[in-house]
Write a protein that holds these residues in place. Structure first.
Motif, PDB file in Angstrom:
ATOM      1  N   MET A  32      43.337  33.067  -1.539  1.00 51.84           N
ATOM      2  CA  MET A  32      43.448  31.721  -2.115  1.00 51.84           C
ATOM      3  C   MET A  32      42.090  31.218  -2.598  1.00 51.84           C
ATOM      4  O   MET A  32      41.993  30.531  -3.615  1.00 51.84           O
ATOM      5  CB  MET A  32      44.056  30.764  -1.079  1.00 51.84           C
ATOM      6  CG  MET A  32      44.219  29.361  -1.569  1.00 51.84           C
ATOM      7  SD  MET A  32      45.321  29.310  -2.986  1.00 51.84           S
ATOM      8  CE  MET A  32      45.189  27.613  -3.438  1.00 51.84           C
ATOM      9  N   SER A  33      41.031  31.574  -1.911  1.00 49.32           N
ATOM     10  CA  SER A  33      39.697  31.170  -2.342  1.00 49.32           C
ATOM     11  C   SER A  33      39.323  31.845  -3.657  1.00 49.32           C
ATOM     12  O   SER A  33      38.720  31.229  -4.533  1.00 49.32           O
ATOM     13  CB  SER A  33      38.670  31.521  -1.274  1.00 49.32           C
ATOM     14  OG  SER A  33      38.930  30.823  -0.084  1.00 49.32           O
ATOM     15  N   TRP A  34      39.682  33.112  -3.789  1.00 45.78           N
ATOM     16  CA  TRP A  34      39.411  33.822  -5.035  1.00 45.78           C
ATOM     17  C   TRP A  34      40.193  33.209  -6.186  1.00 45.78           C
ATOM     18  O   TRP A  34      39.671  33.092  -7.299  1.00 45.78           O
ATOM     19  CB  TRP A  34      39.756  35.304  -4.897  1.00 45.78           C
ATOM     20  CG  TRP A  34      38.706  36.061  -4.161  1.00 45.78           C
ATOM     21  CD1 TRP A  34      38.751  36.479  -2.863  1.00 45.78           C
ATOM     22  CD2 TRP A  34      37.441  36.465  -4.670  1.00 45.78           C
ATOM     23  NE1 TRP A  34      37.600  37.133  -2.540  1.00 45.78           N
ATOM     24  CE2 TRP A  34      36.768  37.146  -3.639  1.00 45.78           C
ATOM     25  CE3 TRP A  34      36.813  36.333  -5.899  1.00 45.78           C
ATOM     26  CZ2 TRP A  34      35.503  37.682  -3.803  1.00 45.78           C
ATOM     27  CZ3 TRP A  34      35.543  36.864  -6.054  1.00 45.78           C
ATOM     28  CH2 TRP A  34      34.907  37.531  -5.015  1.00 45.78           C
ATOM     29  N   VAL A  35      41.426  32.824  -5.941  1.00 45.01           N
ATOM     30  CA  VAL A  35      42.238  32.186  -6.990  1.00 45.01           C
ATOM     31  C   VAL A  35      41.593  30.870  -7.412  1.00 45.01           C
ATOM     32  O   VAL A  35      41.477  30.567  -8.607  1.00 45.01           O
ATOM     33  CB  VAL A  35      43.686  31.974  -6.509  1.00 45.01           C
ATOM     34  CG1 VAL A  35      44.464  31.108  -7.488  1.00 45.01           C
ATOM     35  CG2 VAL A  35      44.384  33.305  -6.302  1.00 45.01           C
ATOM     36  N   ALA A  36      41.154  30.079  -6.433  1.00 39.11           N
ATOM     37  CA  ALA A  36      40.541  28.785  -6.744  1.00 39.11           C
ATOM     38  C   ALA A  36      39.261  28.964  -7.554  1.00 39.11           C
ATOM     39  O   ALA A  36      39.033  28.247  -8.541  1.00 39.11           O
ATOM     40  CB  ALA A  36      40.253  28.027  -5.447  1.00 39.11           C
ATOM     41  N   VAL A  37      38.437  29.911  -7.182  1.00 36.14           N
ATOM     42  CA  VAL A  37      37.193  30.150  -7.917  1.00 36.14           C
ATOM     43  C   VAL A  37      37.495  30.665  -9.324  1.00 36.14           C
ATOM     44  O   VAL A  37      36.828  30.290 -10.290  1.00 36.14           O
ATOM     45  CB  VAL A  37      36.290  31.130  -7.138  1.00 36.14           C
ATOM     46  CG1 VAL A  37      35.112  31.582  -7.971  1.00 36.14           C
ATOM     47  CG2 VAL A  37      35.803  30.477  -5.855  1.00 36.14           C
ATOM     48  N   GLY A  65      39.301  19.384 -16.710  1.00 37.73           N
ATOM     49  CA  GLY A  65      40.424  19.109 -15.806  1.00 37.73           C
ATOM     50  C   GLY A  65      40.844  20.341 -15.027  1.00 37.73           C
ATOM     51  O   GLY A  65      41.138  20.261 -13.825  1.00 37.73           O
ATOM     52  N   ILE A  66      40.849  21.488 -15.690  1.00 32.80           N
ATOM     53  CA  ILE A  66      41.201  22.731 -14.999  1.00 32.80           C
ATOM     54  C   ILE A  66      40.160  23.048 -13.924  1.00 32.80           C
ATOM     55  O   ILE A  66      40.501  23.466 -12.809  1.00 32.80           O
ATOM     56  CB  ILE A  66      41.335  23.889 -16.017  1.00 32.80           C
ATOM     57  CG1 ILE A  66      42.571  23.659 -16.887  1.00 32.80           C
ATOM     58  CG2 ILE A  66      41.414  25.232 -15.319  1.00 32.80           C
ATOM     59  CD1 ILE A  66      42.689  24.618 -18.055  1.00 32.80           C
ATOM     60  N   ALA A  67      38.884  22.835 -14.235  1.00 30.81           N
ATOM     61  CA  ALA A  67      37.827  23.070 -13.247  1.00 30.81           C
ATOM     62  C   ALA A  67      37.975  22.130 -12.055  1.00 30.81           C
ATOM     63  O   ALA A  67      37.779  22.542 -10.898  1.00 30.81           O
ATOM     64  CB  ALA A  67      36.450  22.912 -13.894  1.00 30.81           C
ATOM     65  N   VAL A  68      38.335  20.884 -12.294  1.00 27.40           N
ATOM     66  CA  VAL A  68      38.543  19.930 -11.199  1.00 27.40           C
ATOM     67  C   VAL A  68      39.727  20.361 -10.333  1.00 27.40           C
ATOM     68  O   VAL A  68      39.669  20.284  -9.101  1.00 27.40           O
ATOM     69  CB  VAL A  68      38.728  18.496 -11.745  1.00 27.40           C
ATOM     70  CG1 VAL A  68      39.229  17.549 -10.680  1.00 27.40           C
ATOM     71  CG2 VAL A  68      37.426  17.991 -12.336  1.00 27.40           C
ATOM     72  N   ILE A  69      40.787  20.836 -10.972  1.00 29.91           N
ATOM     73  CA  ILE A  69      41.939  21.339 -10.209  1.00 29.91           C
ATOM     74  C   ILE A  69      41.508  22.508  -9.326  1.00 29.91           C
ATOM     75  O   ILE A  69      41.899  22.604  -8.156  1.00 29.91           O
ATOM     76  CB  ILE A  69      43.088  21.748 -11.154  1.00 29.91           C
ATOM     77  CG1 ILE A  69      43.706  20.493 -11.769  1.00 29.91           C
ATOM     78  CG2 ILE A  69      44.141  22.567 -10.426  1.00 29.91           C
ATOM     79  CD1 ILE A  69      44.678  20.775 -12.903  1.00 29.91           C
ATOM     80  N   GLY A  70      40.669  23.394  -9.849  1.00 28.89           N
ATOM     81  CA  GLY A  70      40.147  24.504  -9.046  1.00 28.89           C
ATOM     82  C   GLY A  70      39.310  24.023  -7.875  1.00 28.89           C
ATOM     83  O   GLY A  70      39.386  24.578  -6.782  1.00 28.89           O
ATOM     84  N   ILE A  72      39.693  21.157  -6.311  1.00 32.11           N
ATOM     85  CA  ILE A  72      40.644  20.624  -5.335  1.00 32.11           C
ATOM     86  C   ILE A  72      41.307  21.772  -4.571  1.00 32.11           C
ATOM     87  O   ILE A  72      41.546  21.673  -3.355  1.00 32.11           O
ATOM     88  CB  ILE A  72      41.673  19.721  -6.037  1.00 32.11           C
ATOM     89  CG1 ILE A  72      40.977  18.460  -6.565  1.00 32.11           C
ATOM     90  CG2 ILE A  72      42.819  19.349  -5.097  1.00 32.11           C
ATOM     91  CD1 ILE A  72      41.824  17.611  -7.485  1.00 32.11           C
ATOM     92  N   MET A  73      41.584  22.870  -5.270  1.00 32.86           N
ATOM     93  CA  MET A  73      42.162  24.037  -4.600  1.00 32.86           C
ATOM     94  C   MET A  73      41.228  24.581  -3.529  1.00 32.86           C
ATOM     95  O   MET A  73      41.675  25.037  -2.473  1.00 32.86           O
ATOM     96  CB  MET A  73      42.484  25.125  -5.617  1.00 32.86           C
ATOM     97  CG  MET A  73      43.653  24.798  -6.517  1.00 32.86           C
ATOM     98  SD  MET A  73      43.854  25.981  -7.871  1.00 32.86           S
ATOM     99  CE  MET A  73      44.321  27.451  -6.961  1.00 32.86           C
ATOM    100  N   THR A  74      39.900  24.543  -3.775  1.00 28.54           N
ATOM    101  CA  THR A  74      38.957  25.017  -2.762  1.00 28.54           C
ATOM    102  C   THR A  74      38.989  24.140  -1.524  1.00 28.54           C
ATOM    103  O   THR A  74      38.760  24.624  -0.417  1.00 28.54           O
ATOM    104  CB  THR A  74      37.516  25.094  -3.296  1.00 28.54           C
ATOM    105  OG1 THR A  74      37.078  23.798  -3.693  1.00 28.54           O
ATOM    106  CG2 THR A  74      37.388  26.075  -4.427  1.00 28.54           C
ATOM    107  N   LEU A  75      39.266  22.855  -1.708  1.00 25.47           N
ATOM    108  CA  LEU A  75      39.379  21.974  -0.539  1.00 25.47           C
ATOM    109  C   LEU A  75      40.579  22.365   0.321  1.00 25.47           C
ATOM    110  O   LEU A  75      40.486  22.427   1.549  1.00 25.47           O
ATOM    111  CB  LEU A  75      39.507  20.518  -0.972  1.00 25.47           C
ATOM    112  CG  LEU A  75      38.287  19.890  -1.618  1.00 25.47           C
ATOM    113  CD1 LEU A  75      38.618  18.482  -2.106  1.00 25.47           C
ATOM    114  CD2 LEU A  75      37.137  19.851  -0.636  1.00 25.47           C
ATOM    115  N   PHE A  76      41.717  22.626  -0.322  1.00 24.42           N
ATOM    116  CA  PHE A  76      42.912  23.000   0.429  1.00 24.42           C
ATOM    117  C   PHE A  76      42.805  24.397   1.027  1.00 24.42           C
ATOM    118  O   PHE A  76      43.387  24.683   2.063  1.00 24.42           O
ATOM    119  CB  PHE A  76      44.159  22.896  -0.455  1.00 24.42           C
ATOM    120  CG  PHE A  76      44.566  21.482  -0.715  1.00 24.42           C
ATOM    121  CD1 PHE A  76      45.052  20.676   0.308  1.00 24.42           C
ATOM    122  CD2 PHE A  76      44.460  20.940  -1.979  1.00 24.42           C
ATOM    123  CE1 PHE A  76      45.413  19.369   0.071  1.00 24.42           C
ATOM    124  CE2 PHE A  76      44.832  19.622  -2.231  1.00 24.42           C
ATOM    125  CZ  PHE A  76      45.309  18.833  -1.193  1.00 24.42           C
TER     126      PHE A  76
END
Length: 85
Positions: A32-37, A65-70, A72-76
């Motif tokens: 999941m971390s790799w996907v977020a990065v 916006g896509i970078a911000v979504i990524g 947020i994904m790193t937070l989760f």
């Protein structure tokens, strides 16, 4: 010229090998971390391409916006608290 230290190292076994396990530990992080990065990188690439040869602002903000979504994904995914040493 500096002198080299001589003697034995505490915690070594016979023939100068380290007494504890010397197996190499590799840690590549969670998928999941790799996907977020990857999502963050895609956002930066889209935003960067939007600036060449002249600014295309809607594409730049899409990339941002896509970078911000990524991010947020790193937070989760808890990338910086569990995946990091």
């Amino acid at each position: 010229m500096a002198e080299q230290a001589t003697g034995t190292v505490e915690g070594t076994g016979p023939r100068g090998t380290v007494a504890h396990s010397t197996a190499e530990v590799t840690y590549h992080g969670k998928p999941m971390s790799w996907v977020a990065v990857t999502v963050i990188i895609v956002g930066f690439v889209i935003g960067g391409i939007a600036m060449v040869p002249h600014p295309t602002w809607w594409a730049f903000w899409l990339g941002a916006g896509i970078a911000v979504i990524g991010c947020i994904m790193t937070l989760f995914a808890k990338t910086f608290s569990e995946d990091w040493y």
